[in-house]
Design a protein around this motif. Structure first.
Motif, short mmCIF file in Angstrom:
data_model
loop_
_atom_site.label_atom_id
_atom_site.label_comp_id
_atom_site.label_asym_id
_atom_site.label_seq_id
_atom_site.Cartn_x
_atom_site.Cartn_y
_atom_site.Cartn_z
N HIS A 257 0.54 -1.30 12.03
CA HIS A 257 2.40 -1.44 11.58
C HIS A 257 2.69 -0.09 10.91
N MET A 258 1.82 0.35 10.02
CA MET A 258 2.09 1.52 9.20
C MET A 258 2.27 2.57 10.16
N VAL A 259 1.32 2.83 11.14
CA VAL A 259 1.32 4.22 11.87
C VAL A 259 2.51 4.13 12.68
N CYS B 47 -0.35 15.73 3.09
CA CYS B 47 -1.22 16.26 4.04
C CYS B 47 -0.82 15.99 5.66
N ALA B 48 -1.38 16.76 6.48
CA ALA B 48 -1.01 16.58 7.64
C ALA B 48 -1.98 15.11 8.17
N VAL B 49 -1.64 14.12 8.70
CA VAL B 49 -2.42 12.90 8.80
C VAL B 49 -3.02 12.74 10.05
N LEU B 50 -4.22 12.54 10.41
CA LEU B 50 -4.65 12.36 11.69
C LEU B 50 -5.59 11.06 11.65
N THR B 51 -5.47 10.27 12.38
CA THR B 51 -6.34 8.80 12.40
C THR B 51 -6.82 8.62 14.07
N GLY B 52 -7.82 7.60 13.87
CA GLY B 52 -8.27 7.36 15.36
C GLY B 52 -7.57 6.40 15.75
N GLN B 53 -8.28 5.89 16.76
CA GLN B 53 -7.41 4.84 17.71
C GLN B 53 -7.59 3.47 17.31
N HIS B 54 -8.87 3.19 16.41
CA HIS B 54 -9.00 1.70 15.82
C HIS B 54 -8.55 1.59 14.54
N VAL B 55 -7.28 1.08 14.47
CA VAL B 55 -6.53 1.08 13.35
C VAL B 55 -6.30 -0.16 12.74
N THR C 31 -11.42 -0.87 11.91
CA THR C 31 -10.13 -1.31 11.58
C THR C 31 -9.37 -0.55 10.86
N GLY C 32 -9.43 0.68 10.72
CA GLY C 32 -8.88 1.73 10.09
C GLY C 32 -8.79 1.72 8.64
N HIS C 33 -7.71 2.62 7.85
CA HIS C 33 -7.69 2.39 6.46
C HIS C 33 -6.37 3.02 6.16
N ASN C 34 -6.01 2.82 4.90
CA ASN C 34 -4.59 3.25 4.50
C ASN C 34 -4.31 4.68 4.55
N ILE C 35 -3.24 5.00 5.17
CA ILE C 35 -2.93 6.27 5.57
C ILE C 35 -1.77 7.00 4.80
N SER C 36 -1.15 5.78 3.97
CA SER C 36 -0.14 6.28 3.01
C SER C 36 -0.40 7.31 1.82
N GLU C 37 -1.62 7.13 1.26
CA GLU C 37 -2.08 8.07 0.24
C GLU C 37 -2.05 9.59 0.61
N LYS D 90 1.00 -1.14 0.05
CA LYS D 90 0.00 -0.10 -0.08
C LYS D 90 0.70 1.34 -0.02
N LEU D 91 2.15 1.17 0.44
CA LEU D 91 3.08 2.26 0.51
C LEU D 91 3.54 2.55 -1.07
#
Length: 374
Positions: A301-303, A288-296, A276-282, A149-150
């Motif tokens: 592993h990517m976070v 972008c400044a990237v924010l995500t929740g706690q349920h990834v 269960t989260g989604h891809n943050i790499s895009e 995904k990276l």
């Protein structure tokens, strides 16, 4: 989508090999079809029954079968192996729930037998490698080369993206913009509460909402309008005006384009229990400044990998007031926002470097080295 760059490498490096790509849904095909090389054949995957699998294998007579992520189909795997087909599993992942299911006494022997047929397994993280070892996958076939995904950044033509969204770029140029992407039903309430609070501090703010499943876009938009929110729907070509508070992108295949337009991306599928989260790499690749929740989920592993490279690259937050405070800070302090944008992009490039080439090199060595023209 993460396998498309590998397919492109195969087409470039092995023109003697014909590539057949399968998916299980029409929506997946609609997104991927414009990204595939023109000479790649596309079909729907067979239902995992002996008759369907035998018919599929008998017709196509493949030399190798490369499965992606969590696609473990017993009839397909065992049927392919019985027909002398080489097997690989790339970007392999196994959730805790799936691990427990495949570990049950009634299927444990079947699981071990199925995994023994693979010549190559490429888990997307060390934790996933352990999961496959617990399921008795042969250690000799497990290799690690990073998360595919990276490697999706190379799929997109920036000039084409900018032409397609130039009108929107002009209309939002002087506004405070943030995006909530891949949001699930229920998360729009979290994002709406945050957005309403931010509107009190930033009168010219615009939120871009991108539902994970486009078909719920109309439903979410209707609910928001009932609450008195000025919503414009991209699928209906609604005009984006200075009065628009939320722009709903409920069209397929445009997430990456909108990451290129917004300085802040809040990745959904991570703010409610059970998600269960989604891809943050895009988003990170787009700067972008990237924010995500706690349920990834397995994206943890990517976070963690990106945070190890630069603690500013990814920020995990709770919903509600915590998310509101962080967004307010990013929208109010340009130096803080720029530092996080730069950190995300740098961390992404450090992690993604060489992933596609590593995967292709391993496939070439373990799977395609002895492939013959058919």
């Amino acid at each position: 989508m993460c396998v498309v760059p590998v397919i492109k490498r195969c087409v470039e490096q092995r023109p003697d090999v014909t590539v057949l790509m399968t998916t299980t849904t029409t929506s997946a095909f609609e997104v991927i079809k414009t990204l595939l090389p023109s000479d790649v054949i596309y079909q729907f995957a067979p239902v995992d029954t002996p008759a369907a699998v035998n018919s599929f294998l008998g017709y196509w007579k493949p030399y190798a079968l490369v499965l992606v992520e969590s696609e473990l189909w017993p009839n397909l795997v065992l049927g392919a192996s019985a027909n002398g087909v080489m097997l690989a599993l790339i970007n392999a992942r196994m959730s805790i729930k799936s691990l427990n299911n495949w570990s049950k006494p009634v299927v444990r022997l079947l699981t071990a037998l199925m995994l023994s047929k693979f010549s190559l397994i490429l888990p997307l993280s060390n934790i996933q490698a352990i999961h496959f070892q617990l399921l008795q996958a042969p250690p000799s076939v497990i290799n690690f080369c990073g998360d595919l995904k990276l490697g999706t950044e190379e799929l997109f033509n920036v000039s084409k993206i900018m032409r397609n969204t130039e009108d929107i770029k002009e209309k939002i140029a002087n506004r405070c913009v943030w995006m909530a992407s891949s949001i699930h039903k229920g998360e729009e309430e979290v994002m709406l509460g945050v957005h309403r609070a931010l509107m009190q501090k930033h009168p010219n703010i615009l939120a871009i909402f991108v539902p994970r499943h486009p078909n719920i876009g109309l439903e979410i938009a209707h609910d928001l309008k009932q609450k008195g929110i000025n919503v414009a729907l991209r699928s209906r070509s609604d005009s984006l005006t200075s009065e628009t508070s939320i722009y709903m992108v409920d069209t397929l295949g445009e997430l990456r384009q909108f990451y290129s337009l917004t300085p802040i991306a809040v990745i959904g599928g991570s703010f409610l229990p059970g998600l269960t989260g989604h891809n943050i790499s895009e988003a990170a690749a787009a700067g972008c400044a990237v924010l995500t929740g706690q349920h990834v989920g397995h994206f943890s592993h990517m976070v963690m990998a990106m945070q190890r490279l630069n603690p500013l690259s990814i920020l995990q937050v709770g919903g509600g007031m915590e998310l509101e405070e962080i967004l307010d800070k990013l929208l109010s302090k340009s130096e803080v926002l720029e530092a996080r944008r730069m950190a995300a992009k740098q961390a992404f490039h450090a992690l993604s470097s060489g992933v596609i080439e590593n995967v292709w090199t391993l496939l070439q060595h373990h799977i395609f080295r002895n492939a013959i023209i058919r």
